[in-house]
Design a protein around this motif. Structure first.
Motif, PDB file in Angstrom:
ATOM      1  N   ASN A 159     -76.105   6.899  13.632  1.00 23.36           N
ATOM      2  CA  ASN A 159     -75.282   6.689  14.787  1.00 23.36           C
ATOM      3  C   ASN A 159     -75.868   6.481  16.018  1.00 23.36           C
ATOM      4  O   ASN A 159     -75.264   6.951  17.177  1.00 23.36           O
ATOM      5  N   THR A 160     -77.125   6.060  15.940  1.00 26.30           N
ATOM      6  CA  THR A 160     -77.918   6.030  17.284  1.00 26.30           C
ATOM      7  C   THR A 160     -78.572   4.611  17.151  1.00 26.30           C
ATOM      8  O   THR A 160     -78.579   4.036  16.338  1.00 26.30           O
ATOM      9  N   SER A 161     -79.283   4.328  18.353  1.00 28.03           N
ATOM     10  CA  SER A 161     -80.098   3.167  18.308  1.00 28.03           C
ATOM     11  C   SER A 161     -81.596   3.065  17.732  1.00 28.03           C
ATOM     12  O   SER A 161     -82.402   2.460  17.987  1.00 28.03           O
ATOM     13  N   THR A 207     -70.212  -0.015   3.492  1.00 22.97           N
ATOM     14  CA  THR A 207     -71.037   0.195   4.797  1.00 22.97           C
ATOM     15  C   THR A 207     -72.418  -0.765   4.327  1.00 22.97           C
ATOM     16  O   THR A 207     -73.249  -0.548   5.027  1.00 22.97           O
ATOM     17  N   THR A 208     -72.140  -1.532   3.220  1.00 23.22           N
ATOM     18  CA  THR A 208     -73.408  -2.039   2.804  1.00 23.22           C
ATOM     19  C   THR A 208     -73.782  -3.115   3.931  1.00 23.22           C
ATOM     20  O   THR A 208     -73.134  -4.282   3.900  1.00 23.22           O
ATOM     21  N   SER A 235     -70.340   0.252  11.840  1.00 21.33           N
ATOM     22  CA  SER A 235     -70.728   1.262  12.804  1.00 21.33           C
ATOM     23  C   SER A 235     -69.795   2.583  12.549  1.00 21.33           C
ATOM     24  O   SER A 235     -68.668   2.365  11.849  1.00 21.33           O
ATOM     25  N   LEU A 236     -70.049   3.505  13.243  1.00 19.99           N
ATOM     26  CA  LEU A 236     -69.313   4.728  13.122  1.00 19.99           C
ATOM     27  C   LEU A 236     -67.719   4.537  13.477  1.00 19.99           C
ATOM     28  O   LEU A 236     -66.905   4.906  12.864  1.00 19.99           O
ATOM     29  N   GLN A 277     -72.193   1.168  -1.796  1.00 20.21           N
ATOM     30  CA  GLN A 277     -73.573   1.587  -1.162  1.00 20.21           C
ATOM     31  C   GLN A 277     -73.656   1.402   0.246  1.00 20.21           C
ATOM     32  O   GLN A 277     -73.108   0.530   0.674  1.00 20.21           O
ATOM     33  N   GLY A 278     -74.201   2.203   0.948  1.00 22.45           N
ATOM     34  CA  GLY A 278     -74.505   1.879   2.342  1.00 22.45           C
ATOM     35  C   GLY A 278     -74.915   3.075   2.928  1.00 22.45           C
ATOM     36  O   GLY A 278     -74.499   4.193   3.026  1.00 22.45           O
ATOM     37  N   GLY A 279     -75.952   2.840   4.091  1.00 22.44           N
ATOM     38  CA  GLY A 279     -76.757   3.827   4.596  1.00 22.44           C
ATOM     39  C   GLY A 279     -75.663   4.623   5.713  1.00 22.44           C
ATOM     40  O   GLY A 279     -75.604   5.755   5.808  1.00 22.44           O
ATOM     41  N   LEU A 280     -74.691   3.753   6.416  1.00 25.98           N
ATOM     42  CA  LEU A 280     -73.987   4.210   7.353  1.00 25.98           C
ATOM     43  C   LEU A 280     -72.784   5.312   6.638  1.00 25.98           C
ATOM     44  O   LEU A 280     -72.706   6.474   7.129  1.00 25.98           O
ATOM     45  N   SER A 281     -72.434   5.025   5.470  1.00 29.24           N
ATOM     46  CA  SER A 281     -71.577   5.974   4.683  1.00 29.24           C
ATOM     47  C   SER A 281     -72.330   7.229   4.343  1.00 29.24           C
ATOM     48  O   SER A 281     -71.720   8.186   4.157  1.00 29.24           O
ATOM     49  N   LEU A 282     -73.488   7.096   3.713  1.00 28.55           N
ATOM     50  CA  LEU A 282     -74.271   7.984   3.523  1.00 28.55           C
ATOM     51  C   LEU A 282     -74.630   9.196   4.515  1.00 28.55           C
ATOM     52  O   LEU A 282     -74.631  10.308   4.434  1.00 28.55           O
TER      53      LEU A 282
END
Length: 331
Positions: A78-80, A174-175, A206-207, A229-234
């Protein structure tokens, strides 16, 4: 006599010294002739995965700082951080970059399409444009594709088995990139028809979008959750797990970490093993193989993890047959 012996000893010493010099001057194997420099980018909070990758490289004979320099970047959720760190690595003088997952690979490709890559886990290597085929990727990327046919249908079937009264299941995705979401959605649609349930997709990048998607799931009256699958959800797994518990939604997830965090169940590959597999890809490339010539592989096995505490909290009496299938039951 002594002078002759001394002369022979001196000459023998010169010969031995010359022979030793030749041994010392013998070149190392071509792939060991210099210190190799690679990049490695993954998120914070995944220390076991980082350790698995680096330990496997050591097992393969690479000593960090001696045979290899690993430029490691750990991005915060949740950052840049991600685009900045990916661009930094992509423009360094590296032989390749290991991307921990699809979001990292996409950013590296955006910053430098020519950079060779190994992706430790990716839903849809072909659909996301990294490979022409699994057997012959043909480009400058290889790795592990975490989305073989049947995985999404299996997850939905397991969820329905755990909660037989389910009628409508939210598909939280969030894939990033192309293909992964669509592939999972199409498979879930087909499985839902056979199971007699309704599914509806919810996407987030995004969050803020994730929080909005969770609120919409409640507003729509969905009574189950399948997390794609998705990095955001993980990265935000505790948020999602707590949401499902609060709203009493039986849920199944794409990574064991969710079940360990209190989620009901997961049908997932061994991520640590995938990062070890990534180290073997690196070894082959550093020895001269081209990424495009190295076949992309699927995880060798998927594991069912069930959290019995979560089941009790949801009031679900899990069928004995389902518990018997579990590779692990978290108390």
């Amino acid at each position: 006599m002594d002078s002759a012996c001394d002369r022979r000893s001196f000459l023998r010493s010169l010969v031995l010294l010359g022979f030793a010099s030749q041994l010392l001057a013998c070149p190392r194997a071509p792939w060991r002739s210099r210190v190799r420099r690679i990049g490695f980018i993954v998120g914070t909070g995944y220390d076991p995965l980082v350790a698995a990758f680096k330990d496997e490289l050591r097992t393969l004979g690479y000593l960090d700082g001696v045979d290899i320099i690993i430029e490691t970047r750990l991005t915060r959720p949740n950052t840049s951080d991600l685009p900045i760190m990916a661009a930094e690595l992509a423009h360094m003088d590296l032989e390749l970059i290991v991307a921990g997952a699809l979001p990292f690979a996409l950013e590296v490709r955006t910053a430098n399409p020519a950079m060779p890559m190994v992706i430790a886990t990716c839903p849809g290597m072909i659909s996301n444009g990294f490979a022409q085929s699994l057997e012959h990727p043909g480009r400058n990327v290889t790795g592990i594709d975490e989305l073989p046919p049947g995985v999404t249908a299996k997850r939905l079937t397991l969820l329905k088995t755990a909660a037989p009264t389910l009628s409508s299941v939210a598909l939280l995705s969030t894939t990033p990139g192309r293909g992964g979401h669509e592939m999972q959605l199409a498979e879930a649609d087909q499985a839902a028809k056979a199971l007699g349930i309704r599914v509806k997709p919810y996407r987030a990048a995004s969050l803020g979008e994730l929080q909005n998607a969770l609120a919409a799931i409640v507003d729509d009256g969905m009574d189950g959750l399948l997390n794609f699958q998705g990095g955001l959800s993980l990265s935000n797994r505790q948020l999602i797990v707590d949401f499902a518990a609060e709203h009493r939604l039986p849920a199944i997830y794409q990574a064991t970490l969710f079940a360990e965090a209190g989620g009901l169940m997961s049908w997932a590959p061994d991520l640590e093993n995938q990062y070890k597999m990534a180290a073997h890809y690196v070894d082959k490339i550093l020895k001269g193989a081209k990424p495009g010539d190295l076949p992309i592989t699927y995880p060798p096995k998927y594991f069912l993890t069930i959290n019995s505490s979560a089941a009790r909290g949801l009031g679900l009496p899990l069928p004995p047959a389902l518990l018997a299938q579990a590779d692990r039951v978290v108390a």
